[in-house]
Design a protein around this motif. Structure first.
Motif, PDB file in Angstrom:
ATOM      1  N   ASN A 390       1.107  -1.040  -0.099  1.00 39.80           N
ATOM      2  CA  ASN A 390      -0.015   0.137   0.270  1.00 39.80           C
ATOM      3  C   ASN A 390       0.935   1.266  -0.235  1.00 39.80           C
ATOM      4  OD1 ASN A 390      -2.252   1.038  -0.016  1.00 39.80           O
ATOM      5  ND2 ASN A 390      -2.417   1.509   1.799  1.00 39.80           N
ATOM      6  N   ASP A 411      -0.060  -4.432 -12.896  1.00 37.68           N
ATOM      7  CA  ASP A 411      -0.211  -5.726 -12.073  1.00 37.68           C
ATOM      8  C   ASP A 411       0.308  -5.647 -10.861  1.00 37.68           C
ATOM      9  OD1 ASP A 411      -1.105  -6.604 -14.526  1.00 37.68           O
ATOM     10  OD2 ASP A 411       0.448  -7.445 -15.570  1.00 37.68           O
ATOM     11  N   ASN A 413      -0.916  -3.992  -8.018  1.00 37.57           N
ATOM     12  CA  ASN A 413      -1.479  -3.782  -6.806  1.00 37.57           C
ATOM     13  C   ASN A 413      -1.088  -2.620  -5.979  1.00 37.57           C
ATOM     14  OD1 ASN A 413      -4.204  -3.914  -6.294  1.00 37.57           O
ATOM     15  ND2 ASN A 413      -3.977  -5.845  -4.598  1.00 37.57           N
ATOM     16  N   SER A 433      -6.837   2.457 -15.388  1.00 39.48           N
ATOM     17  CA  SER A 433      -7.720   1.284 -13.630  1.00 39.48           C
ATOM     18  C   SER A 433      -7.211   1.716 -12.648  1.00 39.48           C
ATOM     19  CB  SER A 433      -7.385  -0.203 -14.866  1.00 39.48           C
ATOM     20  OG  SER A 433      -6.214  -0.666 -14.142  1.00 39.48           O
ATOM     21  N   PHE A 434      -6.133   2.323 -12.151  1.00 37.95           N
ATOM     22  CA  PHE A 434      -5.430   1.986 -10.956  1.00 37.95           C
ATOM     23  C   PHE A 434      -5.133   4.004 -10.608  1.00 37.95           C
ATOM     24  CE2 PHE A 434      -1.938   1.200 -13.700  1.00 37.95           C
ATOM     25  CZ  PHE A 434      -1.031   1.607 -13.716  1.00 37.95           C
ATOM     26  N   VAL A 516     -11.820   0.018 -12.568  1.00 37.56           N
ATOM     27  CA  VAL A 516     -11.071   0.049 -11.999  1.00 37.56           C
ATOM     28  C   VAL A 516     -11.003  -0.724 -10.828  1.00 37.56           C
ATOM     29  CG1 VAL A 516     -10.432   1.615  -9.291  1.00 37.56           C
ATOM     30  CG2 VAL A 516     -11.241   2.553 -12.214  1.00 37.56           C
ATOM     31  N   ASN A 517      -9.918  -1.464 -11.078  1.00 35.66           N
ATOM     32  CA  ASN A 517      -9.472  -2.272  -9.647  1.00 35.66           C
ATOM     33  C   ASN A 517     -10.577  -3.449 -10.328  1.00 35.66           C
ATOM     34  OD1 ASN A 517      -7.038  -1.269  -8.961  1.00 35.66           O
ATOM     35  ND2 ASN A 517      -8.771  -0.541  -7.235  1.00 35.66           N
ATOM     36  N   ARG A 519     -13.707  -3.358 -11.605  1.00 36.04           N
ATOM     37  CA  ARG A 519     -14.729  -3.025 -11.815  1.00 36.04           C
ATOM     38  C   ARG A 519     -14.805  -1.967 -12.841  1.00 36.04           C
ATOM     39  NH1 ARG A 519     -16.776   1.320  -8.210  1.00 36.04           N
ATOM     40  NH2 ARG A 519     -14.607   1.423  -7.707  1.00 36.04           N
TER      41      ARG A 519
END
Ligand SMILES: *[C@@H]1O[C@H](CO)[C@@H](O)[C@H](O)[C@H]1NC(C)=O
Ligand SMILES: *[C@@H]1O[C@H](CO)[C@@H](O)[C@H](O)[C@H]1NC(C)=O
Ligand SMILES: *[C@@H]1O[C@H](CO)[C@@H](O)[C@H](O)[C@H]1NC(C)=O
Ligand SMILES: *[C@@H]1O[C@H](CO)[C@@H](O)[C@H](O)[C@H]1NC(C)=O
Ligand SMILES: *[C@@H]1O[C@H](CO)[C@@H](O)[C@H](O)[C@H]1NC(C)=O
Ligand SMILES: *[C@@H]1O[C@H](CO)[C@@H](O)[C@H](O)[C@H]1NC(C)=O
Ligand SMILES: *[C@@H]1O[C@H](CO)[C@@H](O)[C@H](O)[C@H]1NC(C)=O
Ligand SMILES: *[C@@H]1O[C@H](CO)[C@@H](O)[C@H](O)[C@H]1NC(C)=O
Ligand SMILES: *[C@@H]1O[C@H](CO)[C@@H](O)[C@H](O)[C@H]1NC(C)=O
Ligand SMILES: *[C@@H]1O[C@H](CO)[C@@H](O)[C@H](O)[C@H]1NC(C)=O
Length: 763
Positions: A390, A411, A413, A433-434, A516-517, A519
């Motif tokens: 994170n 990829d 995360n 998308s992130f 997004v992630n 979704r």
């Protein structure tokens, strides 16, 4: 760095679909209507009879259990001929039929994928919008992926009755009730007979409904009505409007998620011509074909002969020269530029320093808390990236590796990615998308120094910022395809630059607009980039001009758009080319300049051209009689006056002779005729920008018009070495009316570029 564009320009690249049943394939067959026996009452029955004779002649191979030779479309306007699926032996037999001219195998077609009208200077108080009544009663036909009729862009509030000359219709189909059309969306038809000739293809939604989004976007760009409260996840908020908000739209769906073929596209254009569209917008093309093998060139010739204006996209294969498609002398070929709007994300360092970069990250949850931030330089180690967790990751793109870095970070995360990059095609990455922000190297240095100077660096990210008035704008994009036109180097292409990058327009609310992630997110508007988006802007401008000047020919409209275009940006410097290190854009990239609709309303003079002029050009390009018949739909012609010197509002000269005497001088001459479309008397004086290696002269250099619609001719000569030292030299011829200060500006381009054209004898 920029020729990285093979990475799918966020627009759909439809896959090749082979249109075959066992070994049969679909062909477009060109026929000579003059050879039709009198016994036939119409061309359709002649084509059917020709095909059944072929079937008899080849006596259907006993191993084939299905009907082989099958008529798919019988064309009426777009070309003389039909499309059919044929076995090889049937094609051979067909070649011996009376009236057969030639055939081409069907091929896949690929797409070249609200603020922009304001950026174009359109406003309600003065100029082209009020004078054209916003394009009222002009009908724009769009051949594309269909339409989302419920979109507010197609509401018909306050519209007058549909012009009675309109013959189009609203075809019902799957999830598309024919009552969905209205006074704004006046036609909706779909074409997939050639596509489904392949037994493996099943159409999911058999109607004009847009399950892709591209067609809804392009048609609302050309002619969307005003919609308040538009935005893409908070970006580009405001009122969305098309260029010609009162023009009518007719959608011809010929491009499907399941695939697309040129014979369906031709059927769509054929129908559009028959229905009576005034303007056609075509955001797709076929690369590297000579005219007699390019069904789009052939169908648009038919459109021209019915006085239909055609706007077509140049393609997204830049920044290499000689890459454009639709470089057809009888259409307007449109290149893509940027607008003065930027979409941004902000990195806020713990010290309070904020850095703004580019972003279109659509997450609503976008303002993050302060998080640890790490610098991973090339971001090329997936193992390390996966252990980050994170935190915010900073990557530095030193070597055109943004694509890999972006994927690696996506990829991994992580909490977010900051990419320090010079990449010239950021359009491809912004809708991440992130959480991602793209910083220029100067701001990147600030962040890298901060991280290196702190034991425990932290930052937060925030998104959904839009800023207007970005400078410089417009700029030519890196991806926009460049001239010279492989199919006709003698005519300078593209013609015009129009907004193409990061364009907000309507989108089907049921089609994914972002992810997004993992979704899926939905939106009634989307932001797309490409010459696909530039083309409908120009189509909208043509519709406004057609409304204001119904008497103008397609060539006159094109001339008005070109000669009044802007060659400077909003800093008053020459328009720059992102694909050429921000050097001044040359006419092989942007044509005459950036479209300026209000100025196009009163061009002063126009360079007009008609069918005979295009035929004289085809003759000079050494097309055979049969090939010209194919291209011109058997328009009566002879080649008694061949000429490469089309009456075009631009000039291109090749000084590329690489021979024993490269320094010897040579002169190239161009003859042009201009028509005075201003009011009454006018005196124009020629002014030419200076060139290094060349001497450009104009004779006469003064044109005295006594009345409106008078035509006067002049000759432009360019003297230079047989082989130029510079690759490209360019400037402008401007006719200036001393009294009104009206300017009529044409680009002049000279090059030693040795393009391998596709020619009459290409196969
Ligand atoms: C249809 O699919 C089958 C099975 O995948 C394949 O063998 C055949 O070649 C395909 N036919 C066409 C026309 O694409
Ligand atoms: C189409 O719409 C009309 C009017 O709204 C309605 O009466 C009709 O039933 C609809 N047809 C279909 C097939 O849904
Ligand atoms: C699609 O609709 C058309 C017109 O309604 C019809 O002729 C055709 O058979 C349909 N095609 C498929 C694959 O359902
Ligand atoms: C990552 O890039 C650096 C230099 O940019 C290079 O030295 C290194 O070998 C690369 N590592 C991998 C795993 O590719
Ligand atoms: C960006 O471009 C400049 C000028 O071409 C160059 O000096 C610099 O190294 C580049 N930086 C990156 C991060 O690619
Ligand atoms: C940059 O790319 C080139 C060619 O792919 C490669 O030879 C070179 O090692 C790379 N440099 C870095 C710093 O990654
Ligand atoms: C769009 O999606 C909604 C919700 O899933 C559905 O009710 C509606 O029928 C869809 N509309 C169309 C035209 O597919
Ligand atoms: C057409 O053919 C003539 C005669 O062979 C030749 O001189 C000319 O260069 C050709 N023109 C083009 C455009 O290829
Ligand atoms: C060729 O066409 C032009 C114009 O269409 C006509 O004036 C001329 O007489 C024709 N020449 C021949 C030889 O048919
Ligand atoms: C001219 O021809 C020579 C020899 O064929 C070649 O080496 C040279 O690159 C050519 N120059 C240009 C500008 O094409």
């Amino acid at each position: 760095m920029a020729n990285h564009l093979s990475f799918c320009l966020c627009l759909i690249f439809l896959t090749t679909t082979h249109i075959v049943a066992a070994q049969s394939e679909t062909y477009i067959i060109h026929m000579d209507l003059l050879a039709m026996p009198k016994a036939f009452t119409d061309h359709h029955s002649w084509y059917l009879s020709t095909l059944s004779n072929v079937r008899l002649a080849t006596k259907a191979n006993p191993e084939t259990q299905y009907p082989s030779s099958k008529l798919i479309y019988s064309y009426t306007h777009a070309l003389n001929g039909f499309s059919a699926s044929l076995l090889p032996e049937e094609l051979e037999a067909l070649k011996a039929s009376p009236g057969y001219i030639s055939s081409v195998r069907d091929m896949p077609v690929k797409l070249d994928t609200t603020h922009s009208p304001k950026f174009l200077g359109l406003n309600s108080n003065a100029g082209l919008w009020p004078i054209s009544n916003y394009g009222e009663d002009v009908i724009i036909g769009v051949v594309d992926t269909g339409i989302w009729p419920e979109s507010q862009s197609f509401n018909d509030n306050g519209f007058s009755e549909i012009p009675s000359r309109w013959k189009g219709k609203c075809e019902g189909g799957t999830q598309f009730n024919s009552s969905l059309c209205n006074k704004k969306l006046v036609g909706a038809r779909f074409f997939n007979k050639a596509l489904i000739a392949n037994p493996n293809v099943t159409i999911a939604i058999n109607s004009t409904r847009d399950t892709d989004g591209h067609g809804t976007h392009t048609s609302s760009t050309a002619a969307g009505n005003h919609v308040d409260g538009a935005s893409y996840f908070g970006y580009a908020p405001g009122t969305a409007t098309g260029v010609a908000p009162r023009a009518r739209v007719a959608m011809y769906k010929a491009i499907w998620e399941e695939g697309s073929t040129s014979s369906d596209v031709i059927a769509a254009i054929d129908q559009a011509i028959d229905d009576g569209v005034d303007v056609l917008s075509l955001s797709f093309g076929l690369d590297d074909l000579p005219f007699h093998q390019d069904p789009i060139a052939i169908a648009t010739f038919a459109a021209l002969s019915k006085n239909v204006f055609v706007s077509a996209s140049a393609g997204n294969r830049g920044p290499l020269f000689g890459t454009l498609h639709n470089g057809t002398p009888w259409v307007l070929t449109v290149a893509a530029g940027t607008v003065d709007r930027e979409f941004q994300g902000v990195v806020k360092l713990e010290t309070g320093v904020s850095l703004t970069g580019s972003s279109l990250y659509p997450g609503r949850d976008s303002a993050s808390a302060q998080l640890p931030i790490v610098f991973l330089d090339a971001c090329n180690n997936s193992k390390i990236l996966k252990q980050v967790g994170n935190k915010i990751v900073v990557c530095q793109d030193r070597n055109d590796s943004l694509n890999d870095q972006f994927e690696n970070v996506g990829d991994a995360n992580v909490a977010g990615g900051i990419f320090i990059t010079n990449n010239t095609d950021l359009e491809l990455f912004l809708q991440s998308s992130f959480p991602a922000i793209f910083l220029n190297p100067k701001d990147g240095e600030v962040i890298v120094n901060y991280i290196k100077s702190k034991p425990d660096p932290k930052a937060s990210l925030a998104f959904s910022f839009t800023s207007l008035g970005a400078k410089p704008a417009p700029r030519a994009t890196s991806y926009t395809s460049r001239g010279p036109s492989p199919s006709c180097p003698a005519v300078l292409k593209p013609d015009i630059l129009a907004p193409g990058s990061l364009i907000l327009a309507s989108w089907p609310e049921n089609v994914t607009a972002a992810e997004v992630n993992g979704r899926k997110l939905y939106s009634k508007f989307n932001i797309l980039s490409g010459t696909s988006m530039a083309c409908p802007h120009a189509a909208g401008v043509a519709a406004l001009l057609k409304s204001a000047h119904p008497e103008w020919s397609p060539a006159a409209i094109r001339s008005a758009i070109m000669t009044t275009s802007d060659s400077t940006d909003n800093t008053n410097s020459p328009i720059k080319d992102i694909g050429l290190d921000n050097d001044p854009a040359n006419p092989l990239t942007m044509g005459a300049g950036h479209v300026n609709p209000n100025k196009a309303l009163t061009p002063g003079l126009v360079y007009d051209a008609g069918i005979e002029d295009y035929i004289n050009l085809l003759c000079a390009l050494n097309y055979s009689e049969n090939q010209i018949k194919v291209i011109t739909n058997s328009f009566p012609f002879n080649c008694s006056t061949p000429s490469l010197d089309l009456n075009y509002p631009s000039f291109i000269a090749f000084f590329n002779a690489n021979d024993s005497n490269p320094n010897a001088k040579t002169t190239q001459e161009f003859r042009r005729t201009v028509t005075n479309v201003g009011e009454g008397e006018a005196t124009y004086v020629a002014s030419v920008t200076p060139f290094n290696e060349l001497v450009v002269s104009v004779a006469p250099d003064k044109l005295v018009f006594k009345e409106k619609n008078e035509k006067l001719s002049f000759k432009l000569s360019i003297e230079g070495p047989r082989l130029m030292k510079e690759v490209i030299a360019f400037g402008f011829l401007t006719w200036v009316d001393e009294k009104s200060k009206q300017q009529v500006k044409s680009p002049i381009l000279a090059t030693n570029f040795d393009l391998q054209p596709v020619t009459a004898s290409s196969n």
